[in-house]
Design a protein around this motif. Structure first.
Motif, PDB file in Angstrom:
ATOM      1  N   ARG A  88      64.757   9.877 -63.905  1.00  0.00           N
ATOM      2  CA  ARG A  88      64.794   8.955 -65.050  1.00  0.00           C
ATOM      3  C   ARG A  88      66.169   8.946 -65.715  1.00  0.00           C
ATOM      4  O   ARG A  88      66.694   7.892 -66.074  1.00  0.00           O
ATOM      5  N   ARG A  89      66.757  10.140 -65.869  1.00  0.00           N
ATOM      6  CA  ARG A  89      68.084  10.210 -66.489  1.00  0.00           C
ATOM      7  C   ARG A  89      69.135   9.529 -65.609  1.00  0.00           C
ATOM      8  O   ARG A  89      70.062   8.892 -66.120  1.00  0.00           O
ATOM      9  N   ILE A  90      68.996   9.671 -64.306  1.00  0.00           N
ATOM     10  CA  ILE A  90      69.953   9.043 -63.401  1.00  0.00           C
ATOM     11  C   ILE A  90      69.886   7.523 -63.534  1.00  0.00           C
ATOM     12  O   ILE A  90      70.910   6.838 -63.625  1.00  0.00           O
ATOM     13  N   VAL A  91      68.682   6.978 -63.555  1.00  0.00           N
ATOM     14  CA  VAL A  91      68.518   5.524 -63.676  1.00  0.00           C
ATOM     15  C   VAL A  91      69.072   5.028 -65.015  1.00  0.00           C
ATOM     16  O   VAL A  91      69.750   4.001 -65.082  1.00  0.00           O
ATOM     17  N   GLU A  92      68.802   5.757 -66.101  1.00  0.00           N
ATOM     18  CA  GLU A  92      69.307   5.356 -67.409  1.00  0.00           C
ATOM     19  C   GLU A  92      70.832   5.365 -67.444  1.00  0.00           C
ATOM     20  O   GLU A  92      71.464   4.440 -67.951  1.00  0.00           O
ATOM     21  N   GLY A  93      71.429   6.405 -66.889  1.00  0.00           N
ATOM     22  CA  GLY A  93      72.896   6.477 -66.865  1.00  0.00           C
ATOM     23  C   GLY A  93      73.515   5.406 -66.011  1.00  0.00           C
ATOM     24  O   GLY A  93      74.526   4.808 -66.379  1.00  0.00           O
ATOM     25  N   MET A  94      72.923   5.115 -64.845  1.00  0.00           N
ATOM     26  CA  MET A  94      73.443   4.073 -63.981  1.00  0.00           C
ATOM     27  C   MET A  94      73.317   2.705 -64.622  1.00  0.00           C
ATOM     28  O   MET A  94      74.209   1.872 -64.544  1.00  0.00           O
ATOM     29  N   THR A  95      72.195   2.453 -65.274  1.00  0.00           N
ATOM     30  CA  THR A  95      71.985   1.158 -65.929  1.00  0.00           C
ATOM     31  C   THR A  95      72.996   0.914 -67.029  1.00  0.00           C
ATOM     32  O   THR A  95      73.594  -0.169 -67.127  1.00  0.00           O
TER      33      THR A  95
ATOM     34  N   VAL B  57      82.775  12.758 -78.101  1.00  0.00           N
ATOM     35  CA  VAL B  57      82.463  11.772 -77.058  1.00  0.00           C
ATOM     36  C   VAL B  57      81.656  12.400 -75.918  1.00  0.00           C
ATOM     37  O   VAL B  57      80.641  11.834 -75.479  1.00  0.00           O
ATOM     38  N   LEU B  58      82.084  13.543 -75.409  1.00  0.00           N
ATOM     39  CA  LEU B  58      81.385  14.151 -74.278  1.00  0.00           C
ATOM     40  C   LEU B  58      79.907  14.464 -74.577  1.00  0.00           C
ATOM     41  O   LEU B  58      79.039  14.169 -73.749  1.00  0.00           O
ATOM     42  N   PRO B  59      79.591  15.060 -75.733  1.00  0.00           N
ATOM     43  CA  PRO B  59      78.160  15.279 -76.007  1.00  0.00           C
ATOM     44  C   PRO B  59      77.356  13.981 -76.084  1.00  0.00           C
ATOM     45  O   PRO B  59      76.212  13.933 -75.627  1.00  0.00           O
ATOM     46  N   VAL B  60      77.947  12.936 -76.676  1.00  0.00           N
ATOM     47  CA  VAL B  60      77.233  11.655 -76.769  1.00  0.00           C
ATOM     48  C   VAL B  60      77.087  11.015 -75.388  1.00  0.00           C
ATOM     49  O   VAL B  60      76.072  10.369 -75.090  1.00  0.00           O
TER      50      VAL B  60
ATOM     51  N   ARG C 139      76.638  12.479 -72.636  1.00  0.00           N
ATOM     52  CA  ARG C 139      75.991  13.425 -71.727  1.00  0.00           C
ATOM     53  C   ARG C 139      75.077  12.769 -70.688  1.00  0.00           C
ATOM     54  O   ARG C 139      75.088  13.175 -69.518  1.00  0.00           O
ATOM     55  N   PRO C 140      74.276  11.744 -71.035  1.00  0.00           N
ATOM     56  CA  PRO C 140      73.448  11.111 -69.990  1.00  0.00           C
ATOM     57  C   PRO C 140      74.271  10.532 -68.846  1.00  0.00           C
ATOM     58  O   PRO C 140      73.912  10.694 -67.677  1.00  0.00           O
ATOM     59  N   GLY C 141      75.366   9.854 -69.169  1.00  0.00           N
ATOM     60  CA  GLY C 141      76.212   9.305 -68.116  1.00  0.00           C
ATOM     61  C   GLY C 141      76.885  10.386 -67.300  1.00  0.00           C
ATOM     62  O   GLY C 141      76.987  10.281 -66.070  1.00  0.00           O
ATOM     63  N   VAL C 142      77.352  11.439 -67.963  1.00  0.00           N
ATOM     64  CA  VAL C 142      77.993  12.548 -67.253  1.00  0.00           C
ATOM     65  C   VAL C 142      76.994  13.241 -66.334  1.00  0.00           C
ATOM     66  O   VAL C 142      77.305  13.574 -65.183  1.00  0.00           O
ATOM     67  N   MET C 143      75.764  13.450 -66.818  1.00  0.00           N
ATOM     68  CA  MET C 143      74.738  14.087 -65.997  1.00  0.00           C
ATOM     69  C   MET C 143      74.384  13.211 -64.792  1.00  0.00           C
ATOM     70  O   MET C 143      74.142  13.728 -63.691  1.00  0.00           O
ATOM     71  N   THR C 144      74.358  11.907 -64.987  1.00  0.00           N
ATOM     72  CA  THR C 144      74.078  11.004 -63.873  1.00  0.00           C
ATOM     73  C   THR C 144      75.123  11.146 -62.782  1.00  0.00           C
ATOM     74  O   THR C 144      74.797  11.301 -61.598  1.00  0.00           O
ATOM     75  N   VAL C 145      76.385  11.105 -63.164  1.00  0.00           N
ATOM     76  CA  VAL C 145      77.473  11.245 -62.191  1.00  0.00           C
ATOM     77  C   VAL C 145      77.436  12.614 -61.530  1.00  0.00           C
ATOM     78  O   VAL C 145      77.637  12.747 -60.318  1.00  0.00           O
TER      79      VAL C 145
END
Length: 288
Positions: A276-283, A198-201, A203-209
């Motif tokens: 870009r990664r932050i926006v994708e994770g937030m969305t 789960v954590l590797p998948v 990763r975009p959301g975790v990096m955003t936070v």
């Protein structure tokens, strides 16, 4: 006619307003950088011109006057450690809330969302009371000493958890259940499935936070002023306020702008790099 305004003109007007706001902020960032390379007279006489003779020594003056060495170390340690602790606590909590079938999971997620609406200013008195009580308890009954920076770290983590859990819960709800079912078939338990799959998948959301908390903790000022008022405990925002109080009497405005650049520019670079990664994770997180 109304449909034309709603479908065509309104989105274009919104886009134009947003781009105008972006352009204004970019110009402001560049302008602050230009002022940091001028002397005080040039800042007042030619505020919109390029520096005639760049004064790079303004950065050294600001660094020494504000005692930025200790403040930069405090900011770096507290920001990195606090952000990692927030993610370490929020990720498993969000995973449990996202995957739980119990009725309490929904209300708990709502409570975390409610935590986002509580302004820090309303907690000033409880924060000060808890800080003094914790300092007295630890110094008199437990360790014989205490550092207010530890209290500051605890408050930063606790007050940042609602946002982190809320965003990660939404993001993990968007992940397919099949990945965990496949891991379960292969013999992986819940903990191993969470860590290895789960954590590797996610990763975009975790990096955003992680990045948003780095930016937030780096710029935190009110908590620092309430909990860590001593010079050796200050972070960069508090040191910058102290620099302002001293520079306005010495009229070293170029040095003051240099201090602003030291504080603000690293976070701007970080956001531009990972925007870009932050926006994708937030969305993905808020949209679920």
């Amino acid at each position: 006619m109304r449909r034309l305004i709603g479908d065509v003109l309104l989105p274009r007007a919104t886009a134009i307003a947003l781009w105008a706001w972006v352009a204004f902020n970019l110009v402001l960032v560049v302008w602050v950088g230009m002022q940091s390379l001028k002397d005080s007279g040039e800042v007042w006489l030619n505020p919109f011109s390029l520096p005639a003779d760049p004064r790079w020594d303004n950065y050294a003056s600001a660094w020494q006057a504000a005692e930025f060495s200790a403040a930069a170390l405090n900011s770096t340690v507290l920001t990195l450690l606090g952000s990692l602790l927030i993610v370490a606590l929020a990720a498993p909590a969000a995973y449990v809330l996202a995957r739980s079938d119990r009725r309490v999971a929904g209300p708990l997620t709502g409570y975390f969302a409610m935590g986002l609406s509580i302004p820090l200013q309303t907690l000033v008195i409880p924060v000060v009371v808890i800080k003094l009580s914790l300092y007295t308890f630890m110094e008199d009954w437990v360790t014989g000493w205490w550092d207010n920076r530890i209290t500051l770290l605890v408050f930063q983590v606790v007050l940042s958890l609602p946002f982190a859990v809320f965003v990660l819960t939404g993001y993990m709800r968007s992940l397919p259940h099949e990945i965990e079912e496949a891991a379960e078939i292969d013999g992986a338990g819940p903990l191993r499935s969470f860590v290895r799959i789960v954590l590797p998948v996610a990763r975009p959301g975790v990096m955003t936070v992680l990045v948003l908390n780095i930016i937030g903790l780096w710029n935190e000022t009110l908590l620092v002023l309430l909990i860590a008022p001593l010079p050796e405990e200050r972070t960069l925002p508090a040191a910058l306020l102290n620099l302002y109080s001293s520079m306005q009497y010495s009229s070293d405005w170029g040095g003051l702008f240099a201090g602003i650049v030291i504080l603000v520019y690293p976070m701007i670079v970080l956001y531009l790099w990972l925007g870009r990664r932050i926006v994708e994770g937030m969305t993905a997180g808020i949209g679920k």
